[in-house]
Design a protein around this motif. Structure first.
Motif, PDB file in Angstrom:
ATOM      1  N   UNK A  55       1.253  -1.182  -0.029  1.00 22.33           N
ATOM      2  CA  UNK A  55       0.010  -0.170   0.207  1.00 22.33           C
ATOM      3  C   UNK A  55       0.590   0.943   0.050  1.00 22.33           C
ATOM      4  N   UNK A  56       1.672   1.124   1.032  1.00 18.91           N
ATOM      5  CA  UNK A  56       2.650   2.529   1.309  1.00 18.91           C
ATOM      6  C   UNK A  56       3.399   2.942  -0.642  1.00 18.91           C
ATOM      7  N   UNK A  57       3.940   1.743  -0.950  1.00 18.12           N
ATOM      8  CA  UNK A  57       4.963   1.539  -2.737  1.00 18.12           C
ATOM      9  C   UNK A  57       3.923   2.398  -2.924  1.00 18.12           C
ATOM     10  N   UNK A  58       2.805   1.095  -3.829  1.00 15.70           N
ATOM     11  CA  UNK A  58       1.670   2.002  -4.470  1.00 15.70           C
ATOM     12  C   UNK A  58       1.500   3.711  -4.293  1.00 15.70           C
ATOM     13  N   UNK A  59       1.432   3.946  -3.203  1.00 12.08           N
ATOM     14  CA  UNK A  59       1.339   5.345  -2.997  1.00 12.08           C
ATOM     15  C   UNK A  59       2.242   6.617  -3.176  1.00 12.08           C
TER      16      UNK A  59
END
Length: 133
Positions: A55-59
Motif C-alpha cells: 500500500x505505501x509503495x503504490x501510494x
C-alpha cells in the motif's frame, strides 16, 4: 543548466529532458520521496508484503505518476485535478507511516524524518497547484 546530481546516484541531464514534468521540482522531489519510501518499506516484516508494504509503495509511486500524467496534454484544470490526486496519495503515504510507526517498524526519528519530508512535499504541491490557473 547542464545537469544536477540527485540522491540515489542519479544524474539528471536537463539538456535531454523532453517531457514537461521532468523539469518540475515537485516531480523530482516526488520521485526521490518514492525511492526513500521504497527503502523504508524494506524494513517492514514479511507479513506486510501484501498489506502495508504494498500500500505505501503504490501510494508513494502514485505521487510522481499523477504529477507526470497531469502535465501531459492537459488543461490547467485537468492538471489541477491530477495534482489533487497526487496530494491525496501523499496523505495516504502519511497514514501508512503512522500505521508503521504504531506497529514499531521504525524509530520515532525515522518517522519524523519521513513525516517532515512529506509535509514539505505537500506544501510544494499545494503551492504549485494554486499557481495553475
Amino acid at each position: 543548466m547542464s545537469g544536477v546530481e540527485l540522491g540515489f546516484n542519479v544524474n539528471i541531464n536537463f539538456n535531454v529532458m523532453r517531457f514537461k514534468f521532468e523539469k518540475l521540482d515537485i516531480w523530482h522531489k516526488a520521485m526521490d520521496f518514492g525511492e526513500e519510501i521504497y527503502f523504508l518499506s524494506s524494513k517492514f516484516p514479511d507479513k506486510e508484503l501484501f498489506n502495508l508494504s504494498s500500500q505505501i509503495l503504490r501510494a508513494a509511486d502514485s505521487i510522481a505518476l499523477n504529477i507526470s500524467e497531469g502535465s501531459i496534454e492537459q488543461s490547467h484544470a485537468e492538471f489541477k485535478r491530477f495534482m489533487g490526486y497526487a496530494i491525496r496519495s501523499l496523505a495516504e503515504v502519511v497514514t501508512c507511516l503512522h500505521k508503521a510507526k504504531r506497529r514499531k517498524y521504525f524509530t520515532e526519528n525515522e518517522f519524523q524524518k519521513f513525516y517532515d519530508e512529506a509535509y514539505h512535499l505537500m506544501n510544494m504541491m499545494i503551492a504549485f497547484k494554486k499557481k495553475l490557473k
